[in-house]
Design a protein around this motif. Sequence first.
Motif, PDB file in Angstrom:
ATOM      1  N   GLN A 166      -6.833   4.737  -3.406  1.00 49.99           N
ATOM      2  CA  GLN A 166      -6.076   4.404  -2.210  1.00 49.99           C
ATOM      3  C   GLN A 166      -6.448   2.993  -1.704  1.00 49.99           C
ATOM      4  O   GLN A 166      -5.568   2.229  -1.310  1.00 49.99           O
ATOM      5  CB  GLN A 166      -6.339   5.440  -1.105  1.00 49.99           C
ATOM      6  N   PHE A 195      -4.744  -0.184  -3.235  1.00 44.86           N
ATOM      7  CA  PHE A 195      -3.358  -0.516  -2.904  1.00 44.86           C
ATOM      8  C   PHE A 195      -3.237  -1.304  -1.600  1.00 44.86           C
ATOM      9  O   PHE A 195      -2.159  -1.719  -1.236  1.00 44.86           O
ATOM     10  CB  PHE A 195      -2.515   0.767  -2.784  1.00 44.86           C
ATOM     11  N   ARG A 238       0.823  -1.203   0.000  1.00 50.32           N
ATOM     12  CA  ARG A 238       0.000   0.000   0.000  1.00 50.32           C
ATOM     13  C   ARG A 238       0.857   1.254   0.000  1.00 50.32           C
ATOM     14  O   ARG A 238       0.367   2.339  -0.311  1.00 50.32           O
ATOM     15  CB  ARG A 238      -0.945  -0.001   1.197  1.00 50.32           C
ATOM     16  N   ILE A 259      -2.270   8.977  -6.502  1.00 54.24           N
ATOM     17  CA  ILE A 259      -2.013   7.661  -5.901  1.00 54.24           C
ATOM     18  C   ILE A 259      -1.220   7.698  -4.600  1.00 54.24           C
ATOM     19  O   ILE A 259      -1.206   6.703  -3.879  1.00 54.24           O
ATOM     20  CB  ILE A 259      -1.298   6.714  -6.891  1.00 54.24           C
ATOM     21  N   LEU A 260      -0.558   8.814  -4.269  1.00 56.48           N
ATOM     22  CA  LEU A 260       0.205   8.835  -3.025  1.00 56.48           C
ATOM     23  C   LEU A 260      -0.748   8.782  -1.832  1.00 56.48           C
ATOM     24  O   LEU A 260      -1.704   9.553  -1.766  1.00 56.48           O
ATOM     25  CB  LEU A 260       1.082  10.089  -2.947  1.00 56.48           C
ATOM     26  N   LYS A 297       1.475  11.749   1.941  1.00 56.03           N
ATOM     27  CA  LYS A 297       1.508  12.531   0.703  1.00 56.03           C
ATOM     28  C   LYS A 297       2.451  13.721   0.802  1.00 56.03           C
ATOM     29  O   LYS A 297       3.156  14.039  -0.155  1.00 56.03           O
ATOM     30  CB  LYS A 297       0.093  13.005   0.344  1.00 56.03           C
ATOM     31  N   GLY A 342       4.640   6.697  -8.569  1.00 54.91           N
ATOM     32  CA  GLY A 342       4.609   8.158  -8.587  1.00 54.91           C
ATOM     33  C   GLY A 342       5.971   8.779  -8.781  1.00 54.91           C
ATOM     34  O   GLY A 342       6.160   9.648  -9.651  1.00 54.91           O
ATOM     35  N   PRO A 351       2.611   2.641  -4.728  1.00 54.09           N
ATOM     36  CA  PRO A 351       2.339   3.995  -5.222  1.00 54.09           C
ATOM     37  C   PRO A 351       3.570   4.900  -5.193  1.00 54.09           C
ATOM     38  O   PRO A 351       3.719   5.775  -6.056  1.00 54.09           O
ATOM     39  CB  PRO A 351       1.247   4.512  -4.273  1.00 54.09           C
ATOM     40  N   THR A 398      -6.223   5.069 -13.486  1.00 53.84           N
ATOM     41  CA  THR A 398      -6.946   5.780 -12.418  1.00 53.84           C
ATOM     42  C   THR A 398      -8.147   6.551 -12.942  1.00 53.84           C
ATOM     43  O   THR A 398      -8.827   7.221 -12.166  1.00 53.84           O
ATOM     44  CB  THR A 398      -5.987   6.752 -11.696  1.00 53.84           C
TER      45      THR A 398
END
Length: 486
Positions: A482, A485, A278, A412-413, A418, A286, A282, A473
Amino acid sequence: MSFKDDAEEGRDLRKPFLHTGSWYRMGSRQSSLMGSSQVIRESSISVLACVLIVALGPIQFGFTAGYSSPTQDAITKDLGLSVSEFSLFASLSNVGAMFGAIASGQIAEYIGRKGSLMIAAIPNVIGWLAISFAKDTSFLYLGRLLEGFGVGIISYTVPVYIAEISPQNLRGSLGSVNQLSVTIGIMLAYLLGIFAQWRILAVIGILPCTILIPGLFFIPESPRWLAKMGMTEDFEASLQVLRGFDTDISFEVNEIKRSVASTSRRTTIRFAELKQRRYWFPLMVGIGLLLLQQLSGINGVLFYSTTIFESAGVESSSVATFGLGAVQVAATAVATWLMDKAGRRLLLIISSSGMTVSLLIVAAAFFWKESISSDSSLYGILGILSVVGVVGMVVAFSLGMGPIPWIIMSEILPINIKGLAGSVATLGNWLVSWIITMTANYLLDWSDGGTFTIYMLVSAFTVAFVTLWVPETKGRTLEEIQFSFR
């Protein structure tokens, strides 16, 4: 009462909005929404209006990037700079952006997306003033560093803000406005640089941020940031304003509350936990996309496009450079239209594949030119072919690899990392951008064909990276992304 409790009890989260004509009933409930910076208005503020206001930041970004190209001869002549001194001036914006990137995530997390953009605008204005009044290199360098610092914050905050306020079916197209605005800023710098003296051009550079600062008072804060900070009433009010007063937002409110509740139980993430899918997946996607975006050599091609066109035998290289900027704007506009139709993943594959083919054409043309006489008729044809390849590379980049990595990063973060992860991703992007910009000239002196071969191999790797690991996405809420993941 926590977000989680509200969500589980299924309360009617629209009660504060069961009225029309104003945010609160006139008389007893007239109060400021979102603090002193929020302006109460009779009608709802559309997401598009918010995006257009924050898009002034990326226009500033692009104008800063494009400023050094049309002003090089005039600045070096007026202030008596050497080539190395001007090269340092041009590259200092990347150095400043690295420092801005380091701070961007934490600033955006602590004082909000709007506050972060406000802070970013101030050094930009001061930086342009320093350049416009410069009598020697000290003010030039200081101004460029300040501009870069502001741009580093803008480059992270704007895509995150747009992603957090946009409806899921428009998030891709609206997110692409970020990169479209950057290309418009670059093109404006090229165009106005033809007519305006370099000090006047620096004064013009102040305009985007001087408009952005008051504009920020008229738009709502990101509802997801407000929810994360526990500002329940402001969060719901912000979302209602963004979606319209006739829209039922209860489902989206509950989704956001559940997401925040699940990630706020423990705010500190141990390093060992990053091994969980998870988090690491990402982060890999990213950060990887933002690094590959710059490793493709796009900034080297754009920054030294005039030199490349001269090597290809184009007489009016400065005009060709402006034309390349205009083509980039047009192609990015097409990507904005396609983003929520074709999807992120497909556009990335098409984009990186097109870049690979275009760079292969340029590399082959330059290698072939080295083996034939300049008097040959084939020599001119190969020059045209190399220009076609460069234009094709820029078009392909603009269709996907330009706008989409920033969109993917903002989507996606995980929300609880984030700020830190976004800072690392933005810092990596600017660091690689600086490396590519600094090395491109040396590589081109070494071998034109060899330089484009290196960039082509990176683009070919990007095709494989996207095909194997980048998820689609399009059409999914940030909370759904989120959850996938976990």
